[in-house]
Enzyme design. Structure first.
Site, PDB file in Angstrom:
ATOM      1  N   ALA A  50       0.835  -1.201   0.000  1.00 47.08           N
ATOM      2  CA  ALA A  50       0.000   0.000   0.000  1.00 47.08           C
ATOM      3  C   ALA A  50       0.867   1.248   0.000  1.00 47.08           C
ATOM      4  CB  ALA A  50      -0.940  -0.012   1.200  1.00 47.08           C
ATOM      5  N   GLU A  51       1.941   1.246   0.794  1.00 46.62           N
ATOM      6  CA  GLU A  51       2.894   2.351   0.795  1.00 46.62           C
ATOM      7  C   GLU A  51       4.309   1.862   1.032  1.00 46.62           C
ATOM      8  OE1 GLU A  51      -0.877   4.523   1.446  1.00 46.62           O
ATOM      9  OE2 GLU A  51       0.022   2.932   2.646  1.00 46.62           O
ATOM     10  N   THR A  52       5.249   2.624   0.490  1.00 49.51           N
ATOM     11  CA  THR A  52       6.670   2.473   0.787  1.00 49.51           C
ATOM     12  C   THR A  52       7.179   3.831   1.268  1.00 49.51           C
ATOM     13  OG1 THR A  52       7.012   0.689  -0.813  1.00 49.51           O
ATOM     14  CG2 THR A  52       8.952   1.967  -0.180  1.00 49.51           C
TER      15      THR A  52
END
Length: 288
Positions: A50-52
């Site tokens: 979903a996020e880095t």
């Protein structure tokens, strides 16, 4: 250029014997000082979580415990991400030792306290000051329609609101566990509404388990994802929502369970002070 990417699951539940199978996966790049925006976006797309999070400046003002962070989903930069913040803090604590950290983000400075427990390393971040405002009636009607719900589906004691503690999140509290478990939505239509309204975070839905205990489903249609297993920014926004509407008596701790619907059970601890930012705590474990 090969860029090392760490992979950690944030907001794992230490009480579960299968804790490593829960939480929300995040990529972490501890040295992104040589990366431009296009390179960070490409890495986030390749990682696919979903996020880095990217540490774009490792020592702000010469302070080795003061860093600058940017967050990317697989398709775009996002202003703030709670679970990637926790994952980054735990990764830095593992490398540099536990203690206080400060992250400069696009929504302002975020303070984090890391610590060690018998179950592993944990991190607590303090959000920016939360904000709460009404949802326009026509927008609420469209959102409910996308969920196959009606105004009577919502809990009368918890009015729908927009809440902010780094990202704007519409907060909907369902009146029954059955409706909360059963609703579905079209990801493309939900994404279109979120983009139109500028909701860079998630659509936050809740079921009431107790006065200070909730289960959450956070809708986040991006790429192959539809729901987030654990959402720190939403948890902070929920804390602000509960305080603003007088639904809890601060200082208090709110417990949020999340991820059951996507097979990654997670636990978020939300401390709501009388004023100021909301403190969100959780554990993080490395993903093999």
């Amino acid at each position: 250029m090969t860029v090392p990417v760490l992979r950690l699951a944030a907001f794992t539940d230490p009480a579960r014997t299968d804790a490593s199978a829960g939480g929300n996966p995040a990529g972490v790049v501890l040295d992104a000082s040589a990366l431009d925006e296009a390179a960070m976006q490409a890495i986030a797309a390749e990682v696919g979580y979903a996020e880095t999070a990217f540490v774009t400046e490792r020592s702000v003002g010469g302070d080795p415990r003061h860093s600058r962070l940017r967050y990317f989903s697989p398709v775009a930069e996002v202003p703030f991400c709670g679970h990637a913040t926790v994952a980054t803090a735990v990764a830095l604590a593992r490398r540099d030792g536990v203690g206080a950290l400060t992250f400069e983000t696009s929504v302002g400075p975020i303070t984090i306290q890391t610590g060690a427990t018998d179950a592993g390393l944990t991190a607590s971040f303090t959000s920016v000051d939360p904000q709460v405002r009404p949802i326009a009636p026509e927008v609420l009607a469209r959102l409910l329609e996308l969920l196959g719900a009606t105004p009577s589906s919502l809990h009368p004691g918890y009015p729908p609101r927009l809440a902010f503690a780094g990202n704007w999140h519409p907060v909907l509290v369902f009146s029954s566990q059955t409706e909360f478990d059963a609703f579905g939505f079209d990801p493309a239509a939900m994404r279109a509404l979120m983009d139109e309204q500028g909701w860079a975070g998630t659509v936050t839905t809740l079921a009431v388990l107790g006065d200070t205990e909730f289960e959450a489903r956070n809708l986040f249609p991006v790429g192959t994802l539809t729901e987030d297993p654990a959402t720190g920014s939403a948890a902070a926004s929920v804390g602000g929502y509960l305080r603003e509407l007088g639904l809890v008596r601060p200082p208090t701790r709110v417990v949020i369970h999340q991820g059951r619907h996507v097979g990654r059970p997670s636990l978020l601890l939300v401390d709501v002070p009388a004023t100021g930012g909301i403190v969100v705590s959780g554990a993080a474990t490395e993903i093999a």
